[in-house]
Enzyme design. Structure first.
Site, mmCIF file in Angstrom:
data_model
loop_
_atom_site.group_PDB
_atom_site.id
_atom_site.type_symbol
_atom_site.label_atom_id
_atom_site.label_comp_id
_atom_site.label_asym_id
_atom_site.label_seq_id
_atom_site.Cartn_x
_atom_site.Cartn_y
_atom_site.Cartn_z
ATOM 1 N N GLY A 69 0.820 -1.198 0.000
ATOM 2 C CA GLY A 69 0.000 0.000 0.000
ATOM 3 C C GLY A 69 0.852 1.246 0.000
ATOM 4 O O GLY A 69 2.075 1.176 0.163
ATOM 5 N N THR A 86 -1.857 -2.773 7.405
ATOM 6 C CA THR A 86 -1.333 -1.980 6.284
ATOM 7 C C THR A 86 -2.089 -0.653 6.207
ATOM 8 O O THR A 86 -1.475 0.408 6.050
ATOM 9 C CB THR A 86 -1.427 -2.759 4.966
ATOM 10 N N HIS A 111 -1.102 1.672 9.075
ATOM 11 C CA HIS A 111 0.191 2.292 8.753
ATOM 12 C C HIS A 111 0.039 3.403 7.699
ATOM 13 O O HIS A 111 0.502 4.535 7.906
ATOM 14 C CB HIS A 111 1.142 1.195 8.246
ATOM 15 N N GLU A 112 -0.629 3.091 6.600
ATOM 16 C CA GLU A 112 -0.729 4.085 5.519
ATOM 17 C C GLU A 112 -1.547 5.302 5.941
ATOM 18 O O GLU A 112 -1.233 6.436 5.554
ATOM 19 C CB GLU A 112 -1.313 3.457 4.257
ATOM 20 N N TRP A 172 11.871 4.812 11.623
ATOM 21 C CA TRP A 172 13.335 4.727 11.541
ATOM 22 C C TRP A 172 13.963 5.944 10.865
ATOM 23 O O TRP A 172 15.180 6.057 10.742
ATOM 24 C CB TRP A 172 13.763 3.436 10.828
ATOM 25 N N ASP A 212 1.985 -7.735 10.586
ATOM 26 C CA ASP A 212 0.759 -7.179 11.183
ATOM 27 C C ASP A 212 0.569 -7.617 12.638
ATOM 28 O O ASP A 212 0.154 -6.822 13.484
ATOM 29 C CB ASP A 212 -0.466 -7.617 10.375
HETATM 30 N N1 ARG Z 1 4.134 0.730 2.208
HETATM 31 C C1 ARG Z 1 4.551 -0.436 2.941
HETATM 32 C C2 ARG Z 1 4.797 -1.567 1.950
HETATM 33 O O1 ARG Z 1 4.093 -1.659 0.962
HETATM 34 C C3 ARG Z 1 3.519 -0.850 3.944
HETATM 35 C C4 ARG Z 1 3.997 -1.826 4.957
HETATM 36 C C5 ARG Z 1 2.928 -2.203 5.933
HETATM 37 N N2 ARG Z 1 3.387 -3.232 6.832
HETATM 38 C C6 ARG Z 1 2.564 -4.136 7.369
HETATM 39 N N3 ARG Z 1 3.036 -5.009 8.226
HETATM 40 N N4 ARG Z 1 1.313 -4.200 7.076
HETATM 41 O O2 ARG Z 1 5.686 -2.392 2.161
HETATM 42 ZN ZN ZN Z 2 5.088 3.640 5.168
HETATM 43 CA CA CA Z 3 17.456 5.594 11.126
#
Ligand code: ARG
Ligand code: ZN
Ligand code: CA
Length: 284
Positions: A137, A185, A188-189, A200, A255
């Site tokens: 995403g 996801t 997070h987004e 980080w 997740d």
């Molecule tokens: N933009 C990140 C990707 O596509 C989203 C990561 C989300 N992580 C998760 N554990 N759902 O990798």
């Molecule tokens: Zn991100």
């Molecule tokens: Ca760093």
């Protein structure tokens, strides 16, 4: 002083003409399960919050945002499926999915979003579709009228505002692929959509991976992104004894292993919403 916001969501289910509940034409139950996850995670009611190490427990925060399915469409009609806009790509004459990869999102940004978005001053737009290249995403950042660190002045255009999520990483019931099957996801987004940066500091390609910042002052300085489910403590950048706050939603862990937002991340979200930032507080 924080405010509680309630945001109406519209999920554009971009499908390949499958029956409802098959493949990318995800079920109502799958959409509802994602709303449930958001309303737990953004109100600090996620049951797995108990798994956060005791050193970080005091920082767990209720972001004071809740999400409801849109019930009236842009023409003023009551929706048969609240919160859901099903779009068959065949009827639109669009090419076959997958539509985006980690290197090119141009078909989504240039064709799919502009021809399906609902007024982002009234709705939070989410596109669910078949993404390629292992991408789960991505989000559009807000305008930065709040003047926060780590954000550009302008987020992006109205026609592309919102979040895109791979259908197999959306919600926690239905067509899902582990370990991205708990709806995190979108948690997070949406963090990005509210102005949060990666925990980080996005310095993974720099020589000094301790030089970046997420502009949140209670998240420990951390080297690079974490994947999988790290063992606590994971010490980097002299952040001992507690190490990385890898269980934060703005890291890249599985997740099942992301469980919190911090107090400073809440301050950023609340600042974005309170500043009257276009397409954020307006739709509340
Ligand atoms: N933009 C990140 C990707 O596509 C989203 C990561 C989300 N992580 C998760 N554990 N759902 O990798
Ligand atoms: Zn991100
Ligand atoms: Ca760093």
């Amino acid at each position: 002083t924080a405010t509680t916001y309630t945001l109406p969501i519209i999920v554009h289910v971009i499908n390949n003409g499958e029956p409802v509940g098959v493949g990318s034409n995800i079920s109502q139950a799958q959409v509802q399960s994602q709303l449930d996850v958001l309303n737990e995670d953004y109100r600090n009611r996620n049951t797995d919050g108990t798994l956060v190490p005791s050193a970080f427990q005091p920082l767990r925060s209720d972001m004071q945002v809740q999400f409801v399915p849109a019930s009236i469409d842009p023409d003023g009609n009551v929706m048969a499926e609240p919160g859901i806009d099903r779009v068959d790509r065949n009827a639109k004459g669009w090419t076959a999915p997958p539509y985006g990869s980690s290197t090119s999102l141009s078909y989504i940004e240039g064709t799919i979003k502009p021809s399906t978005y609902w007024d982002p001053n009234r709705y939070l737009n989410i596109w669910v579709l078949n993404l390629g290249g292992g991408l789960l995403g991505y989000a559009q950042f807000p305008d930065n009228t709040a003047g926060l660190g780590g954000l550009s002045a302008l987020g992006g255009s109205a026609a592309t505002d919102g979040v895109v999520i791979l259908y197999a990483a959306f919600g926690r019931v239905g067509t899902l692929t582990a370990p991205y099957n708990k709806g995190r996801t979108l948690t997070h987004e949406l963090g990005h959509w509210f102005g949060l940066r990666h925990i980080w500091g996005d310095d993974e390609r720099l020589t000094n991976t301790c030089s970046g910042s997420d502009y949140a002052d209670d998240t420990p300085n951390q080297a690079v992104q974490n994947y999988g489910c790290p063992t606590y403590p994971h010490v980097t950048c002299a952040n001992d004894p507690n190490g990385d706050m890898f269980m934060d939603y703005m890291d890249y862990v599985d997740d099942a292993c992301m469980q919190m937002f911090s107090a400073s991340q809440k301050d950023r979200l609340q600042a974005i919403m309170a500043a009257g930032t276009p397409r954020r507080s307006i739709l509340a």
